[in-house]
Write a protein that holds these residues in place. Structure first.
Motif, PDB file in Angstrom:
ATOM      1  N   ARG A 159      92.376  28.567  13.283  1.00 48.35           N
ATOM      2  CA  ARG A 159      92.666  29.887  12.729  1.00 48.35           C
ATOM      3  C   ARG A 159      92.161  30.890  13.756  1.00 48.35           C
ATOM      4  N   ILE A 160      93.056  31.758  14.220  1.00 50.76           N
ATOM      5  CA  ILE A 160      92.697  32.784  15.189  1.00 50.76           C
ATOM      6  C   ILE A 160      92.718  34.129  14.467  1.00 50.76           C
ATOM      7  N   ASN A 161      91.579  34.797  14.425  1.00 51.11           N
ATOM      8  CA  ASN A 161      91.467  36.103  13.773  1.00 51.11           C
ATOM      9  C   ASN A 161      91.529  37.215  14.818  1.00 51.11           C
ATOM     10  N   PHE A 162      92.208  38.297  14.468  1.00 53.98           N
ATOM     11  CA  PHE A 162      92.349  39.446  15.364  1.00 53.98           C
ATOM     12  C   PHE A 162      91.813  40.702  14.677  1.00 53.98           C
ATOM     13  N   ASN A 163      91.163  41.544  15.466  1.00 50.23           N
ATOM     14  CA  ASN A 163      90.730  42.843  14.959  1.00 50.23           C
ATOM     15  C   ASN A 163      90.694  43.825  16.122  1.00 50.23           C
ATOM     16  N   ALA A 164      90.247  45.038  15.850  1.00 48.41           N
ATOM     17  CA  ALA A 164      90.255  46.080  16.879  1.00 48.41           C
ATOM     18  C   ALA A 164      89.380  45.737  18.075  1.00 48.41           C
ATOM     19  N   ASP A 165      88.409  44.840  17.878  1.00 47.74           N
ATOM     20  CA  ASP A 165      87.504  44.468  18.964  1.00 47.74           C
ATOM     21  C   ASP A 165      87.965  43.242  19.757  1.00 47.74           C
ATOM     22  N   GLY A 166      89.013  42.567  19.295  1.00 48.58           N
ATOM     23  CA  GLY A 166      89.489  41.389  20.019  1.00 48.58           C
ATOM     24  C   GLY A 166      89.884  40.261  19.093  1.00 48.58           C
ATOM     25  N   TYR A 167      89.428  39.045  19.410  1.00 45.87           N
ATOM     26  CA  TYR A 167      89.830  37.891  18.611  1.00 45.87           C
ATOM     27  C   TYR A 167      88.715  36.856  18.590  1.00 45.87           C
ATOM     28  N   GLU A 168      88.787  35.974  17.608  1.00 43.91           N
ATOM     29  CA  GLU A 168      87.885  34.832  17.535  1.00 43.91           C
ATOM     30  C   GLU A 168      88.697  33.600  17.143  1.00 43.91           C
ATOM     31  N   VAL A 169      88.303  32.462  17.675  1.00 43.85           N
ATOM     32  CA  VAL A 169      89.013  31.213  17.441  1.00 43.85           C
ATOM     33  C   VAL A 169      88.128  30.294  16.615  1.00 43.85           C
ATOM     34  N   ASN A 170      88.613  29.940  15.427  1.00 43.21           N
ATOM     35  CA  ASN A 170      87.850  29.095  14.521  1.00 43.21           C
ATOM     36  C   ASN A 170      88.631  27.814  14.230  1.00 43.21           C
ATOM     37  N   PRO A 171      88.139  26.663  14.673  1.00 43.10           N
ATOM     38  CA  PRO A 171      88.825  25.404  14.363  1.00 43.10           C
ATOM     39  C   PRO A 171      88.942  25.206  12.855  1.00 43.10           C
ATOM     40  N   VAL A 172      90.105  24.711  12.419  1.00 46.91           N
ATOM     41  CA  VAL A 172      90.305  24.367  11.009  1.00 46.91           C
ATOM     42  C   VAL A 172      89.772  22.952  10.815  1.00 46.91           C
ATOM     43  N   ILE A 173      88.697  22.831  10.073  1.00 52.59           N
ATOM     44  CA  ILE A 173      88.014  21.549   9.918  1.00 52.59           C
ATOM     45  C   ILE A 173      88.584  20.798   8.716  1.00 52.59           C
ATOM     46  N   ILE A 174      89.307  19.715   8.985  1.00 50.78           N
ATOM     47  CA  ILE A 174      89.835  18.857   7.930  1.00 50.78           C
ATOM     48  C   ILE A 174      89.573  17.412   8.328  1.00 50.78           C
ATOM     49  N   SER A 175      89.630  16.523   7.362  1.00 48.85           N
ATOM     50  CA  SER A 175      89.357  15.114   7.643  1.00 48.85           C
ATOM     51  C   SER A 175      90.454  14.533   8.525  1.00 48.85           C
ATOM     52  N   PRO A 176      90.140  13.528   9.333  1.00 52.04           N
ATOM     53  CA  PRO A 176      91.160  12.886  10.173  1.00 52.04           C
ATOM     54  C   PRO A 176      92.340  12.359   9.361  1.00 52.04           C
ATOM     55  N   ASP A 177      92.066  11.822   8.171  1.00 50.93           N
ATOM     56  CA  ASP A 177      93.156  11.286   7.340  1.00 50.93           C
ATOM     57  C   ASP A 177      94.083  12.399   6.859  1.00 50.93           C
ATOM     58  N   ARG A 178      93.508  13.514   6.454  1.00 44.84           N
ATOM     59  CA  ARG A 178      94.325  14.632   5.965  1.00 44.84           C
ATOM     60  C   ARG A 178      95.131  15.245   7.121  1.00 44.84           C
ATOM     61  N   LYS A 179      94.515  15.331   8.269  1.00 40.40           N
ATOM     62  CA  LYS A 179      95.210  15.853   9.443  1.00 40.40           C
ATOM     63  C   LYS A 179      96.356  14.919   9.837  1.00 40.40           C
ATOM     64  N   ALA A 180      96.125  13.612   9.763  1.00 42.60           N
ATOM     65  CA  ALA A 180      97.173  12.648  10.086  1.00 42.60           C
ATOM     66  C   ALA A 180      98.320  12.729   9.085  1.00 42.60           C
ATOM     67  N   LYS A 227      93.087  27.399   2.852  1.00 46.48           N
ATOM     68  CA  LYS A 227      92.501  26.801   1.653  1.00 46.48           C
ATOM     69  C   LYS A 227      93.168  25.469   1.337  1.00 46.48           C
ATOM     70  N   VAL A 228      94.486  25.407   1.479  1.00 42.44           N
ATOM     71  CA  VAL A 228      95.200  24.153   1.236  1.00 42.44           C
ATOM     72  C   VAL A 228      94.707  23.065   2.187  1.00 42.44           C
ATOM     73  N   LEU A 229      94.527  23.429   3.456  1.00 42.01           N
ATOM     74  CA  LEU A 229      94.121  22.447   4.456  1.00 42.01           C
ATOM     75  C   LEU A 229      92.691  21.969   4.273  1.00 42.01           C
ATOM     76  N   THR A 230      91.815  22.851   3.859  1.00 41.49           N
ATOM     77  CA  THR A 230      90.381  22.537   3.892  1.00 41.49           C
ATOM     78  C   THR A 230      89.794  22.172   2.534  1.00 41.49           C
ATOM     79  N   THR A 231      90.608  22.150   1.479  1.00 43.22           N
ATOM     80  CA  THR A 231      90.138  21.726   0.161  1.00 43.22           C
ATOM     81  C   THR A 231      90.971  20.532  -0.299  1.00 43.22           C
ATOM     82  N   LYS A 232      90.785  20.140  -1.525  1.00 46.58           N
ATOM     83  CA  LYS A 232      91.515  18.988  -2.066  1.00 46.58           C
ATOM     84  C   LYS A 232      92.838  19.384  -2.711  1.00 46.58           C
ATOM     85  N   THR A 233      93.295  20.616  -2.422  1.00 40.41           N
ATOM     86  CA  THR A 233      94.594  21.067  -2.910  1.00 40.41           C
ATOM     87  C   THR A 233      95.695  20.115  -2.439  1.00 40.41           C
ATOM     88  N   ASP A 234      96.701  19.916  -3.286  1.00 38.60           N
ATOM     89  CA  ASP A 234      97.846  19.085  -2.908  1.00 38.60           C
ATOM     90  C   ASP A 234      98.420  19.581  -1.578  1.00 38.60           C
TER      91      ASP A 234
END
Length: 331
Positions: A159-180, A227-234
Motif C-alpha cells: 500500500r503506497i500512501n501519498f500526501n502533500a509531503d510525499g509518499y510512504e510504502v507499506n508492505p501488505v502483510i498477509i500469510s503466504p497461503d492467502r497470498k498464494a 482489510k479484505v487482504l489482511t483479515t479473515k474476510t472472504d
C-alpha cells in the motif's frame, strides 16, 4: 558491464489518486504488486573504436556523437541528468511496452539503477523512485501519476500512501497461503491493444477536476481492499471490489475504455469472473480478472482469442543482476 532487472507492476486499487494534483489536496493511496515479468537494461562504456560515442538499442537502434541528438526522451534526459558519456545501452523486456503494466517507469528505474552502478555509486530504492519520477514527470514532461516508479523501485505487494509531503510504502502483510490463493485467483490476458499512457493521462487529468467524487470513492476502496487482504474476510470480496473500482474508473474519462474492451470484460464476467479491471491508464493493454478456481476454465474459454499470461507475485524491486569491471581506460 551492468545489467539490471526491474519488475513490472499491476495496480489493483487507488489508481488516479496518485496524481499530485489530487493527493496534495485530498491524500491518495494505491494497492499494487510487482510480478515475475521484467525489463532488462544492459549498460557499458563504449570503446573508442567507432565513429559514434553512444549506441542505444531498444525497439530501434540509435548511434549518435552528441547526447542532445538522442531521440529517446527518457534516455537522453537521464544521460544529461547523470552526466553519462560514451555508453552502449540495450533494453529487453518480457512484455510489450504501452501495455498498462508500468513498463516505461520500470525502464526508467532500471536505467537509472544501471547508470548509478556504472558510475560506482549506490542509489537506494527511494532515491531511484524519486529520480525516476523527476525524470519522467519533470525532465520529460510526461503526464501521469507517480505510483509506477515507486512500485518498480520497491517491489512487492504494497500500500503506497501519498500526501502533500510525499509518499510512504507499506508492505501488505498477509500469510503466504492467502497470498498464494490471491495469485491463483487472478488471470491476466493481453488484449492486443497498446497506447501511450501519457496520451491517455493528459485527457484523464483534464477530466479529474470534475470527477472528485469518484476519486474519493476509489480512495476509500483502498481501505476496504486492504482489510479484505489482511483479515479473515472472504477473499472473493477482493474480486467484487475490483469490479466496483473498474466501473468507477471507467466513469472518469472516455479514454479509459473502448467498446471492444467493454465487450471483453463483459464476456469474462458472464463466464464466471467475480471482477476485474483493465490495468494501467486505459485504452488497451492487459485485462485482469479475479476468478474462482472452478470458473477458470470457463473464463479461459471466453478469452480464447487473447493471450493468457501466467504470473507469480514478485517481492523484489529493481536490482543489479550482473556487474563486470571495465578493462580499458575511460576517457
Amino acid at each position: 558491464m551492468i545489467i539490471t532487472q526491474t519488475p513490472f507492476r499491476m495496480s489493483f486499487f487507488g489508481g488516479g489518486t496518485d496524481f499530485p494534483g489530487f493527493y496534495k489536496e485530498h491524500g491518495g493511496a494505491v494497492i499494487s504488486t510487482t510480478f515475475d515479468k521484467y525489463c532488462y537494461v544492459n549498460v557499458r562504456h563504449l570503446p573508442r573504436f567507432f565513429d559514434y560515442s553512444t549506441e542505444l538499442s531498444y525497439s530501434r537502434i540509435e548511434r549518435v556523437t552528441d547526447v542532445e541528438a538522442i531521440e529517446h526522451p527518457a534516455i537522453r534526459e537521464a544521460m544529461k541528468y547523470l552526466d553519462m558519456q560514451e555508453i552502449r545501452l540495450t533494453y529487453e523486456a518480457d512484455l510489450p511496452a504501452r501495455s498498462g503494466l508500468g513498463t516505461s517507469s520500470s525502464f526508467a528505474v532500471g536505467m537509472l539503477n544501471a547508470f548509478y552502478a556504472l558510475k560506482g555509486k549506490y542509489a537506494d530504492k527511494r532515491k531511484l523512485a524519486d529520480d525516476a519520477i523527476y525524470l519522467e514527470r519533470v525532465l520529460c514532461k510526461e503526464s501521469g501519476g507517480v505510483q509506477d516508479q515507486i512500485a518498480a523501485s520497491f517491489g512487492g505487494l504494497n500500500r503506497i500512501n501519498f500526501n502533500a509531503d510525499g509518499y510512504e510504502v507499506n508492505p501488505v502483510i498477509i500469510s503466504p497461503d492467502r497470498k498464494a490463493q490471491l495469485n491463483r485467483n487472478l488471470m491476466l490476458f493481453f488484449t492486443g491493444f497498446s497506447r501511450f499512457s501519457s496520451d491517455i493521462q493528459k485527457t484523464t487529468q483534464k477530466d479529474m477536476a470534475d470527477k472528485e467524487r469518484q476519486l474519493l470513492e476509489m480512495l476509500s476502496l483502498v481501505d476496504e481492499a486492504e482489510k479484505v487482504l489482511t483479515t479473515k474476510t472472504d477473499l472473493n470480496e477482493f474480486g467484487r471490489l475490483l469490479d466496483y473500482t473498474w466501473k468507477l474508473k471507467r466513469g472518469i474519462s472516455s479514454g479509459i475504455s473502448t467498446d471492444s474492451i467493454d465487450g471483453l470484460y463483459a464476456k469474462g464476467i458472464e463466464a464466471g469472473a467475480l471482477g476485474g479491471k483493465l490495468l494501467g491508464a486505459g485504452g488497451g493493454g492487459f485485462l485482469l480478472f479475479y476468478v474462482e478456481e472452478d470458473k477458470r476454465e470457463a473464463v479461459a474459454k471466453a478469452m480464447e482469442d487473447l493471450l493468457y499470461v501466467p504470473f507469480q507475485f514478485e517481492n523484489s524491486g529493481t536490482r543489479v543482476i550482473h556487474y563486470t569491471a571495465e578493462m580499458y581506460e575511460k576517457r
